[in-house]
Design a protein around this motif. Structure first.
Motif, mmCIF file in Angstrom:
data_model
loop_
_atom_site.group_PDB
_atom_site.id
_atom_site.type_symbol
_atom_site.label_atom_id
_atom_site.label_comp_id
_atom_site.label_asym_id
_atom_site.label_seq_id
_atom_site.Cartn_x
_atom_site.Cartn_y
_atom_site.Cartn_z
ATOM 1 N N LEU A 146 75.270 66.888 39.565
ATOM 2 C CA LEU A 146 73.912 66.746 39.031
ATOM 3 C C LEU A 146 73.297 65.517 39.693
ATOM 4 O O LEU A 146 73.900 64.445 39.688
ATOM 5 C CB LEU A 146 73.946 66.554 37.510
ATOM 6 N N GLY A 147 72.123 65.683 40.259
ATOM 7 C CA GLY A 147 71.466 64.561 40.920
ATOM 8 C C GLY A 147 72.269 63.993 42.076
ATOM 9 O O GLY A 147 72.015 62.868 42.506
ATOM 10 N N GLY A 148 73.238 64.740 42.545
ATOM 11 C CA GLY A 148 74.062 64.287 43.657
ATOM 12 C C GLY A 148 75.081 63.225 43.303
ATOM 13 O O GLY A 148 75.795 62.742 44.174
ATOM 14 N N VAL A 149 75.185 62.875 42.009
ATOM 15 C CA VAL A 149 76.065 61.763 41.635
ATOM 16 C C VAL A 149 76.999 62.040 40.459
ATOM 17 O O VAL A 149 78.007 61.355 40.308
ATOM 18 C CB VAL A 149 75.237 60.492 41.300
ATOM 19 N N LEU A 150 76.677 62.995 39.627
ATOM 20 C CA LEU A 150 77.413 63.195 38.378
ATOM 21 C C LEU A 150 78.075 64.573 38.379
ATOM 22 O O LEU A 150 77.390 65.583 38.585
ATOM 23 C CB LEU A 150 76.428 63.081 37.199
ATOM 24 N N PRO A 151 79.402 64.655 38.191
ATOM 25 C CA PRO A 151 80.053 65.972 38.141
ATOM 26 C C PRO A 151 79.356 66.880 37.128
ATOM 27 O O PRO A 151 79.024 66.451 36.020
ATOM 28 C CB PRO A 151 81.485 65.663 37.722
ATOM 29 N N ASN A 152 79.129 68.114 37.519
ATOM 30 C CA ASN A 152 78.358 69.042 36.706
ATOM 31 C C ASN A 152 79.214 69.700 35.632
ATOM 32 O O ASN A 152 79.960 70.635 35.893
ATOM 33 C CB ASN A 152 77.719 70.112 37.599
ATOM 34 N N THR A 153 79.099 69.178 34.430
ATOM 35 C CA THR A 153 79.687 69.782 33.234
ATOM 36 C C THR A 153 78.570 69.856 32.200
ATOM 37 O O THR A 153 77.582 69.112 32.299
ATOM 38 C CB THR A 153 80.839 68.930 32.658
ATOM 39 N N PRO A 154 78.676 70.717 31.199
ATOM 40 C CA PRO A 154 77.639 70.751 30.163
ATOM 41 C C PRO A 154 77.438 69.382 29.487
ATOM 42 O O PRO A 154 76.304 68.971 29.238
ATOM 43 C CB PRO A 154 78.145 71.798 29.170
ATOM 44 N N GLU A 155 78.529 68.672 29.249
ATOM 45 C CA GLU A 155 78.415 67.357 28.608
ATOM 46 C C GLU A 155 77.665 66.372 29.502
ATOM 47 O O GLU A 155 76.806 65.619 29.031
ATOM 48 C CB GLU A 155 79.808 66.799 28.273
ATOM 49 N N ASN A 156 77.986 66.377 30.793
ATOM 50 C CA ASN A 156 77.289 65.482 31.718
ATOM 51 C C ASN A 156 75.834 65.893 31.910
ATOM 52 O O ASN A 156 74.968 65.033 32.116
ATOM 53 C CB ASN A 156 78.004 65.436 33.074
ATOM 54 N N MET A 157 75.561 67.186 31.826
ATOM 55 C CA MET A 157 74.171 67.628 31.957
ATOM 56 C C MET A 157 73.342 67.089 30.795
ATOM 57 O O MET A 157 72.198 66.666 30.992
ATOM 58 C CB MET A 157 74.091 69.153 32.036
ATOM 59 N N VAL A 158 73.903 67.078 29.592
ATOM 60 C CA VAL A 158 73.203 66.491 28.444
ATOM 61 C C VAL A 158 72.921 65.016 28.730
ATOM 62 O O VAL A 158 71.801 64.535 28.517
ATOM 63 C CB VAL A 158 74.025 66.647 27.138
ATOM 64 N N ARG A 159 73.924 64.312 29.225
ATOM 65 C CA ARG A 159 73.757 62.878 29.526
ATOM 66 C C ARG A 159 72.697 62.661 30.602
ATOM 67 O O ARG A 159 71.867 61.749 30.492
ATOM 68 C CB ARG A 159 75.099 62.290 29.965
ATOM 69 N N TRP A 160 72.704 63.480 31.653
ATOM 70 C CA TRP A 160 71.734 63.365 32.737
ATOM 71 C C TRP A 160 70.312 63.621 32.221
ATOM 72 O O TRP A 160 69.387 62.878 32.529
ATOM 73 C CB TRP A 160 72.078 64.338 33.860
#
Length: 140
Positions: A92-106
């Protein structure tokens, strides 16, 4: 198997021979349907979110001003990437591993992960972000 079954010359017991082929086929079809019902392509929504509400929230927060988002009215922006297939991306955004939890954080605080991102920090509540993620996870 009884001796009567053997004397008839059939390899099948009388109870099976007496069953109509249509009835057997009907039972077989019912079993196949039950088994296949558990093999659908639609997993439960991510993180228990409501994808229908997520679609509405994407419009309410104006995400389509920057992103192209399938299924969201007037979401034809070109500032950020298209969100079609976002669930299948590695980052996500080229920096954050794409998981549903990280997508919420992003979604809630993108500048925490990339201070230079053009994506604004918006006042999106945790539950709202979960709903948005549930919708976006369906865009595969």
């Amino acid at each position: 198997m009884s001796t009567a079954d053997l004397s008839s010359g059939s390899l099948f017991p009388a109870a099976i021979r007496a069953t109509s082929p249509h009835r057997v086929l009907g039972r077989f079809a019912a079993v196949v349907c039950i088994v296949l019902a558990g093999c659908g392509d639609n997993p439960p929504p991510a993180l228990g979110g409501d994808p229908d509400n997520g679609r509405l929230l994407l419009r309410q927060f104006g995400c389509g001003s920057c992103h192209r988002i399938p299924g969201v009215a007037a979401a034809r922006g070109n500032v950020g990437p298209s969100l079609e297939g976002v669930a299948t991306r590695v980052y996500l955004g080229g920096v954050l591993p794409n998981t549903p939890e990280n997508m919420v954080r992003w979604i809630r605080n993108p500048k925490q992960f990339d201070p230079e991102t053009a994506m604004p920090d918006l006042p999106i509540a945790e539950g709202q972000a979960r709903d948005i993620v549930a919708y976006l996870q369906g865009l595969k």
